[in-house]
Design a protein around this motif. Structure first.
Motif, short mmCIF file in Angstrom:
data_model
loop_
_atom_site.label_atom_id
_atom_site.label_comp_id
_atom_site.label_asym_id
_atom_site.label_seq_id
_atom_site.Cartn_x
_atom_site.Cartn_y
_atom_site.Cartn_z
N LEU A 1 18.53 7.37 -15.84
CA LEU A 1 17.94 8.23 -14.82
C LEU A 1 16.70 7.57 -14.21
N THR A 2 15.85 6.97 -15.05
CA THR A 2 14.63 6.36 -14.52
C THR A 2 14.94 5.23 -13.55
N HIS A 3 16.09 4.59 -13.72
CA HIS A 3 16.47 3.49 -12.83
C HIS A 3 17.11 3.98 -11.53
N THR A 4 17.48 5.25 -11.49
CA THR A 4 18.15 5.75 -10.28
C THR A 4 17.19 6.43 -9.31
N LYS A 5 15.99 6.74 -9.73
CA LYS A 5 15.04 7.45 -8.88
C LYS A 5 13.96 6.48 -8.41
N ALA A 6 13.93 6.23 -7.11
CA ALA A 6 12.96 5.27 -6.54
C ALA A 6 11.52 5.72 -6.76
N GLU A 7 11.29 7.03 -6.86
CA GLU A 7 9.93 7.54 -7.06
C GLU A 7 9.34 7.10 -8.39
N ILE A 8 10.20 6.84 -9.37
CA ILE A 8 9.75 6.40 -10.69
C ILE A 8 9.57 4.89 -10.63
N VAL A 9 8.31 4.45 -10.58
CA VAL A 9 8.02 3.03 -10.41
C VAL A 9 7.69 2.34 -11.73
N GLY A 10 7.50 3.10 -12.80
CA GLY A 10 7.25 2.53 -14.12
C GLY A 10 7.64 3.53 -15.18
N ALA A 11 8.13 3.02 -16.31
CA ALA A 11 8.51 3.90 -17.42
C ALA A 11 8.27 3.15 -18.73
N TRP A 12 7.67 3.85 -19.66
CA TRP A 12 7.35 3.28 -20.96
C TRP A 12 7.76 4.25 -22.07
N THR A 13 8.17 3.71 -23.22
CA THR A 13 8.32 4.53 -24.41
C THR A 13 6.97 4.53 -25.12
N LEU A 14 6.70 5.62 -25.82
CA LEU A 14 5.37 5.81 -26.41
C LEU A 14 5.46 6.23 -27.87
N THR A 15 4.35 6.06 -28.56
CA THR A 15 4.15 6.73 -29.83
C THR A 15 3.36 8.00 -29.53
N GLY A 16 3.32 8.92 -30.46
CA GLY A 16 2.55 10.15 -30.25
C GLY A 16 3.43 11.30 -29.83
N ASP A 17 2.84 12.28 -29.16
CA ASP A 17 3.54 13.51 -28.81
C ASP A 17 4.65 13.30 -27.79
N SER B 1 0.83 -1.20 0.00
CA SER B 1 0.00 0.00 0.00
C SER B 1 0.87 1.26 0.00
N PRO B 2 0.80 2.08 -1.06
CA PRO B 2 1.59 3.31 -1.07
C PRO B 2 1.17 4.26 0.04
N GLU B 3 -0.12 4.30 0.33
CA GLU B 3 -0.62 5.20 1.38
C GLU B 3 -0.03 4.84 2.74
N LYS B 4 0.08 3.55 3.04
CA LYS B 4 0.65 3.10 4.31
C LYS B 4 2.12 3.50 4.42
N LEU B 5 2.78 3.64 3.28
CA LEU B 5 4.19 4.04 3.26
C LEU B 5 4.37 5.56 3.21
N GLY B 6 3.25 6.29 3.24
CA GLY B 6 3.33 7.74 3.20
C GLY B 6 3.49 8.31 1.80
N LEU B 7 3.20 7.53 0.79
CA LEU B 7 3.29 8.00 -0.60
C LEU B 7 1.88 8.38 -1.05
N SER B 8 1.50 9.60 -0.76
CA SER B 8 0.11 10.03 -0.97
C SER B 8 -0.16 10.61 -2.35
N VAL B 9 0.88 10.86 -3.15
CA VAL B 9 0.68 11.45 -4.48
C VAL B 9 1.19 10.47 -5.54
N GLN B 10 0.27 10.10 -6.42
CA GLN B 10 0.64 9.31 -7.60
C GLN B 10 0.44 10.21 -8.81
N ALA B 11 1.37 10.14 -9.75
CA ALA B 11 1.26 10.96 -10.95
C ALA B 11 1.81 10.19 -12.15
N PHE B 12 1.33 10.61 -13.31
CA PHE B 12 1.88 10.15 -14.58
C PHE B 12 2.55 11.35 -15.22
#
Length: 151
Positions: free
Chosen positions: A86-102, A56-67
């Motif tokens: 960089l994405t692998h060095t920051k614990a706050e970044i829990v997922g990363a994807w490459t995209l098509t589009g803008d 549970s992120p809330e139980k860990l004090g992580l109250s803000v989720q963002a994309f």
């Protein structure tokens, strides 16, 4: 090739990965040893990539989720490599994807509060030389949890 029993086993484990061979055998109408061997085969063949606890992120004090959408300054192999590092060095970044589009990348992040999210954007992402633009969306409410894959 997966047969219907394999698919039932995968569906059951996606719902509860702590099921024992005995539990699976009862659900699949087979012996525990047969269910255990099937599970081992699906693990060995890579259908089951691993097991993890849902914390549970809330139980860990992580109250803000963002994309966060990232647009790269230039599209070079070195910029991509540096940004992925960089994405692998920051614990706050829990997922990363490459995209098509803008946007070039989509990041899923968890932070303690808005100030921590602001620090991540202003002090880490925007100053990175590979990054041209950052756009973040803060999650207001999670209306559907991550669901099992359709098997």
């Amino acid at each position: 090739m997966l047969d219907p029993v394999d698919l039932q086993l995968l569906a059951a484990l996606q719902r509860d990965s702590t099921l024992t061979a005995q539990d699976l055998g009862g659900m699949l109408h087979m012996s525990a040893s047969q269910a255990g061997r099937r599970r081992q085969r699906l693990e060995a063949e890579g259908y089951i990539a691993g097991y993890r606890a849902h914390v549970s992120p809330e139980k860990l004090g992580l109250s803000v989720q963002a994309f966060i959408q990232i647009v790269m300054a230039t599209h070079t192999a070195q910029n991509a490599k540096d940004f992925i590092r960089l994405t692998h060095t920051k614990a706050e970044i829990v997922g990363a994807w490459t995209l098509t589009g803008d946007a070039d990348y989509l990041l899923r992040v968890y932070c303690a509060d808005l100030a921590a999210l602001n620090d991540l954007v202003q002090q880490v992402l925007l100053p990175h030389p590979a990054v041209s633009r950052v756009q973040s969306q803060i999650v207001m409410e999670r209306v559907k949890p991550d669901a099992p894959l359709p098997v």
